[in-house]
Design a protein around this motif. Structure first.
Motif: not given
Length: 392
Positions: A217-222, A224-229, A282-289
């Protein structure tokens, strides 16, 4: 002005209200900004490295191996806690104790991560994360079952808890029914099995359900945006939960029985919402960046940095998910106070050392005074017994 300044100084003395408030705020910030990211970084590294090294092409077998490691490892550390407690203590050999205790934490942390990864990935294998029914049902069942068992507080994690590496009860793991091995070995083993298989699995159901719902539900299409939110929402919820602690403590002080338990559980669920969002962000941002093109190196770097820093800070036990704790077990409003004690423990220990030193100095001073008085009395007696040799 002088009187006002004196009043402020008095408040910041040991035991002053403002002093404790300041330390509480600093502990909350330390837990949220330092401990939580380090714990998440470590868990993410072990989780992803297991995906990389353990049958990466066979997700089911990989999940089963993690599940076996988690169950067997938890049972081993639960059952062997008496052995570790008796055999290893700094009073016997400080160096051996330090080496064994930190190795224990590292091994137990590896077990904990696998204990979550296994059931989590098994659910992924046998359910469709996009099917809300099969996501919501285990999530709701987990919450209800934990609430009925009065174990909902076990969903808590950093930033709402700090486990320091103190000597006292380092190897102790609380079980559901608090049975001691010395009382009844069979019942103790069954207690350990129930604590690991039932309570531990239900906690994983709740966390996995909350995490997947955010994915959906939290911006599943993005991503990066989902992780920051998630990160922003999580820290806003965490900050609000910390601010609400005094209010919730006041409320629970005035409630009894079931009403107090319900109020505490609602507050725990709100804190869970913040915790899951922080971890997911934190987990997703580490994976992304963080070295996204070489996840293996990324995980190894975060693994060692997070582990070493937590050991140096004396917070490596925050990595562990161990033991079963009962909802509203503490008296009155203390049941909604998050166990984030770090700076307060340090200052308390320093204060205890100063008091002990002062008492020791007072004792030495009193002994010296007693000795001086005894010497003076002896000299006086000797002087009185000396014969009078004066010639008239």
């Amino acid at each position: 002005m002088r009187g006002s300044t004196a009043g402020i100084a008095e408040n910041f003395k040991i035991g002053g209200t403002a002093y404790h408030l300041l330390l509480s705020v600093m502990d909350s910030i330390f837990s949220a900004v330092v401990v939580a990211p380090l714990v998440v970084g470590y868990w993410r590294s072990v989780w992803e490295l297991m995906n990389i090294y353990v049958y990466p092409d066979d997700k089911l077998l990989s999940a089963l191996i993690s599940t076996i490691i988690g169950i067997c490892g938890h049972l081993f550390f639960d059952i062997a806690q008496g052995f570790f407690t008796k055999r290893f203590h700094p009073d016997k050999n400080r160096i051996i104790y330090y080496v064994v205790s930190r190795a224990y934490t590292v091994a137990f942390a590896f077990v904990c991560v696998n204990g979550w990864k296994g059931p989590w990935n098994l659910l992924d294998q046998y359910t469709d994360p996009k099917d809300l029914t099969v996501v919501v049902v285990p999530f709701v069942i987990g919450i209800i079952a934990l609430a009925v068992l009065r174990t909902l507080r076990n969903v808590s994690a950093p930033p709402f808890a700090i486990a320091t590496d103190h000597v006292e009860e380092y190897f102790v793991v609380m079980t559901m029914f608090r049975i001691k091995m010395a009382e009844k070995t069979t019942l103790y083993v069954l207690d350990c099995i129930f604590s690991v298989l039932v309570v531990g699995t239900l906690v994983v159901f709740v966390w996995r359900g909350a995490w997947v719902l955010l994915d959906d539900f939290l911006f599943p299409e993005s991503a990066s945006l989902s992780a920051w939110c998630s990160l922003v929402i999580g820290y806003l919820a965490v900050g609000l939960a910390f601010l609400l602690q005094p209010v919730m403590r006041w409320v629970c002080d005035r409630l009894q029985g079931g009403l107090r338990l319900i109020a505490a559980d609602i507050f725990l669920l709100f804190s869970l919402f913040g915790t899951v969002n922080v971890w997911r962000g934190i987990w997703t941002l580490l994976n992304l960046y963080f070295l996204p093109d070489n996840q293996e190196i990324s995980c190894w770097i975060t693994h060692w940095i997070c582990l070493i820093l937590l050991v140096l800070l004396g917070c490596s036990n925050s990595l562990l998910v161990r033991g079963v704790y009962i909802d509203a077990e503490e008296p009155a409003g203390k049941c909604v106070i998050f166990p984030c004690y770090y700076l307060r423990l340090i200052f308390q220990q320093e204060r205890a050392k100063k008091i002990a030193k002062r008492l020791q100095l007072d004792i030495l001073a009193k002994r010296k005074q007693d000795i001086d008085n005894n010497i003076a009395d002896i000299n006086h007696m000797v002087h009185e017994k000396q014969p009078n040799n004066h010639v008239v």
